[in-house]
Design a protein around this motif. Structure first.
Motif, PDB file in Angstrom:
ATOM      1  N   SER A 255       0.833  -1.203   0.000  1.00  0.00           N
ATOM      2  CA  SER A 255       0.000   0.000   0.000  1.00  0.00           C
ATOM      3  C   SER A 255       0.873   1.261   0.000  1.00  0.00           C
ATOM      4  CB  SER A 255      -0.922   0.006   1.218  1.00  0.00           C
ATOM      5  OG  SER A 255      -0.215   0.359   2.379  1.00  0.00           O
ATOM      6  N   ARG A 256       0.270   2.343  -0.380  1.00  0.00           N
ATOM      7  CA  ARG A 256       0.980   3.624  -0.439  1.00  0.00           C
ATOM      8  C   ARG A 256       1.494   4.044   0.939  1.00  0.00           C
ATOM      9  NH1 ARG A 256      -1.498   8.261  -4.043  1.00  0.00           N
ATOM     10  NH2 ARG A 256      -1.627   6.400  -5.299  1.00  0.00           N
ATOM     11  N   LYS A 257       0.677   3.801   1.976  1.00  0.00           N
ATOM     12  CA  LYS A 257       1.090   4.171   3.336  1.00  0.00           C
ATOM     13  C   LYS A 257       2.319   3.388   3.770  1.00  0.00           C
ATOM     14  CE  LYS A 257      -3.406   5.599   5.096  1.00  0.00           C
ATOM     15  NZ  LYS A 257      -4.445   5.340   6.091  1.00  0.00           N
TER      16      LYS A 257
ATOM     17  N   LEU B  35       4.571   2.031   1.805  1.00  0.00           N
ATOM     18  CA  LEU B  35       5.712   2.490   1.023  1.00  0.00           C
ATOM     19  C   LEU B  35       6.271   3.796   1.583  1.00  0.00           C
ATOM     20  CD1 LEU B  35       4.610   1.698  -2.628  1.00  0.00           C
ATOM     21  CD2 LEU B  35       6.460   0.626  -1.339  1.00  0.00           C
ATOM     22  N   LYS B  36       5.381   4.669   2.034  1.00  0.00           N
ATOM     23  CA  LYS B  36       5.816   5.938   2.609  1.00  0.00           C
ATOM     24  C   LYS B  36       6.597   5.693   3.907  1.00  0.00           C
ATOM     25  CE  LYS B  36       4.141  10.504   3.788  1.00  0.00           C
ATOM     26  NZ  LYS B  36       3.007  11.398   3.898  1.00  0.00           N
TER      27      LYS B  36
ATOM     28  N   ARG C  68       6.147   8.275  10.992  1.00  0.00           N
ATOM     29  CA  ARG C  68       5.061   9.079  10.416  1.00  0.00           C
ATOM     30  C   ARG C  68       5.254  10.556  10.744  1.00  0.00           C
ATOM     31  NH1 ARG C  68       1.710   5.380  12.482  1.00  0.00           N
ATOM     32  NH2 ARG C  68       1.285   3.822  10.917  1.00  0.00           N
TER      33      ARG C  68
END
Length: 62
Positions: free
Chosen positions: A2-4, A6-7, A48
Motif C-alpha cells: 500500500s501507499r502508506k 511504502l511511505k 510518520r
C-alpha cells in the motif's frame, strides 16, 4: 504494498543506519510479543511524524 506502507518504508530508509539498527534491535530484544508490538507501533508513529527518534526530538539533516 500500500501507499502508506511504502511511505513508511521510505521514511525508515532515510534514517541514518544507526537509527535503523537501534530500532530493529530494540524491537527484537523485547521478550513479550505485546512489548514488541508496542515498540513497533512507537517506531511507526515516529516515522510518520518525522520529528522523533526513540522518544527524543530529532530533525533530519537537509
Amino acid at each position: 504494498m500500500s501507499r502508506k506502507l511504502l511511505k513508511l518504508k521510505g521514511a525508515f530508509d532515510l534514517r541514518p543506519w544507526y537509527q535503523r539498527n537501534d530500532y530493529l534491535g530494540w524491537i527484537m530484544r523485547a521478550k513479550r510479543d505485546a512489548t514488541k508490538v508496542r515498540r513497533l507501533q512507537q517506531m511507526l508513529d515516529e516515522l510518520r511524524a518525522g520529528d522523533a527518534y526513540m522518544n527524543m526530538a530529532w530533525r533530519p539533516r537537509r
